[in-house]
Structures are given as C-alpha cells and as structure tokens.
Motif scaffolding. Sequence first.
Motif, PDB file in Angstrom:
ATOM      1  N   TYR A  12       0.828  -1.208   0.000  1.00  0.00           N
ATOM      2  CA  TYR A  12       0.000   0.000   0.000  1.00  0.00           C
ATOM      3  C   TYR A  12       0.858   1.251   0.000  1.00  0.00           C
ATOM      4  O   TYR A  12       0.513   2.254  -0.632  1.00  0.00           O
ATOM      5  CB  TYR A  12      -0.951   0.015   1.198  1.00  0.00           C
ATOM      6  CG  TYR A  12      -2.164  -0.865   1.012  1.00  0.00           C
ATOM      7  CD1 TYR A  12      -2.892  -0.856  -0.166  1.00  0.00           C
ATOM      8  CD2 TYR A  12      -2.606  -1.707   2.030  1.00  0.00           C
ATOM      9  CE1 TYR A  12      -3.997  -1.663  -0.340  1.00  0.00           C
ATOM     10  CE2 TYR A  12      -3.712  -2.518   1.867  1.00  0.00           C
ATOM     11  CZ  TYR A  12      -4.406  -2.487   0.686  1.00  0.00           C
ATOM     12  OH  TYR A  12      -5.506  -3.267   0.515  1.00  0.00           O
ATOM     13  N   GLN A  21      -3.301   4.179   6.091  1.00  0.00           N
ATOM     14  CA  GLN A  21      -3.800   3.038   5.329  1.00  0.00           C
ATOM     15  C   GLN A  21      -5.183   3.371   4.756  1.00  0.00           C
ATOM     16  O   GLN A  21      -5.922   4.159   5.331  1.00  0.00           O
ATOM     17  CB  GLN A  21      -3.904   1.799   6.230  1.00  0.00           C
ATOM     18  CG  GLN A  21      -2.557   1.311   6.726  1.00  0.00           C
ATOM     19  CD  GLN A  21      -1.690   0.813   5.590  1.00  0.00           C
ATOM     20  OE1 GLN A  21      -2.126   0.067   4.730  1.00  0.00           O
ATOM     21  NE2 GLN A  21      -0.435   1.245   5.584  1.00  0.00           N
ATOM     22  N   LEU A  32      -4.586   0.927  -5.868  1.00  0.00           N
ATOM     23  CA  LEU A  32      -5.275   0.286  -4.750  1.00  0.00           C
ATOM     24  C   LEU A  32      -5.963  -0.999  -5.197  1.00  0.00           C
ATOM     25  O   LEU A  32      -5.916  -2.022  -4.503  1.00  0.00           O
ATOM     26  CB  LEU A  32      -6.285   1.258  -4.139  1.00  0.00           C
ATOM     27  CG  LEU A  32      -6.979   0.840  -2.858  1.00  0.00           C
ATOM     28  CD1 LEU A  32      -5.964   0.586  -1.760  1.00  0.00           C
ATOM     29  CD2 LEU A  32      -7.952   1.913  -2.426  1.00  0.00           C
ATOM     30  N   THR A  36      -4.826  -4.738  -3.849  1.00  0.00           N
ATOM     31  CA  THR A  36      -5.839  -5.567  -3.206  1.00  0.00           C
ATOM     32  C   THR A  36      -5.988  -6.903  -3.922  1.00  0.00           C
ATOM     33  O   THR A  36      -6.059  -7.960  -3.281  1.00  0.00           O
ATOM     34  CB  THR A  36      -7.193  -4.823  -3.167  1.00  0.00           C
ATOM     35  OG1 THR A  36      -7.008  -3.571  -2.492  1.00  0.00           O
ATOM     36  CG2 THR A  36      -8.238  -5.629  -2.452  1.00  0.00           C
TER      37      THR A  36
END
Length: 100
Positions: A12, A21, A32, A36
């Motif tokens: 991240y 975060q 992002l 993920t």
Amino acid sequence: SSLTTTFVSLMYAVVGFAVVQPTENTPLSDGLLWVTLIAYCGMPIIGFLFNVVAMKFYPLTKEKMIEVQAGIADIKAKHAANMADTAVASEMANEQSKLP
C-alpha cells in the motif's frame, strides 16, 4: 502473522498510502485495486505454488508414511494415558475434598 500485515502495508505504501492506510471511504484507484487483488488472490496462489514445489521434492515414501503414522499413534497413546491419569487424580481429589 505480522509478516503478512507488513507485506500488505508495504504494498500500500508503494501505491501512495505511506502515512495512512486506506479505509472503506477511500476512493478506488488503479494502484489500490491491483494491490488488493494481488494481496487477496495473488499471494494465496503463490503460496500454493510454493507448497506444490515443496511437496514435489519432499522424500515421502510409503514406508516413511507408515513410520510417521506409527509415531503419531505413539504420541496419541501417551497423551491419552496422561489424560486418563489426570482424570483419575482429579476424581480422587474431588472425592477426598468431599470427605468430612
């Protein structure tokens, strides 16, 4: 484990979340999304592949498996004997505590 959390946090940080975060209110960005997807799908796939490679080169024969199972049976028998001894001792202590 903490290694997983550290790895995901570093991923991240690479896409711009070095100080804070992301939360559920953070707008979705391409970075992002990819972090993920890699953390959710890619890492388990990589772990599975490592397991397959490790199992491929692990020297497990039928004889070795029988030996391992015998060792496990011994451990279980010892544990059962210890549990039985503990149960008997506990019951005797309970009976003695009931005596006047």
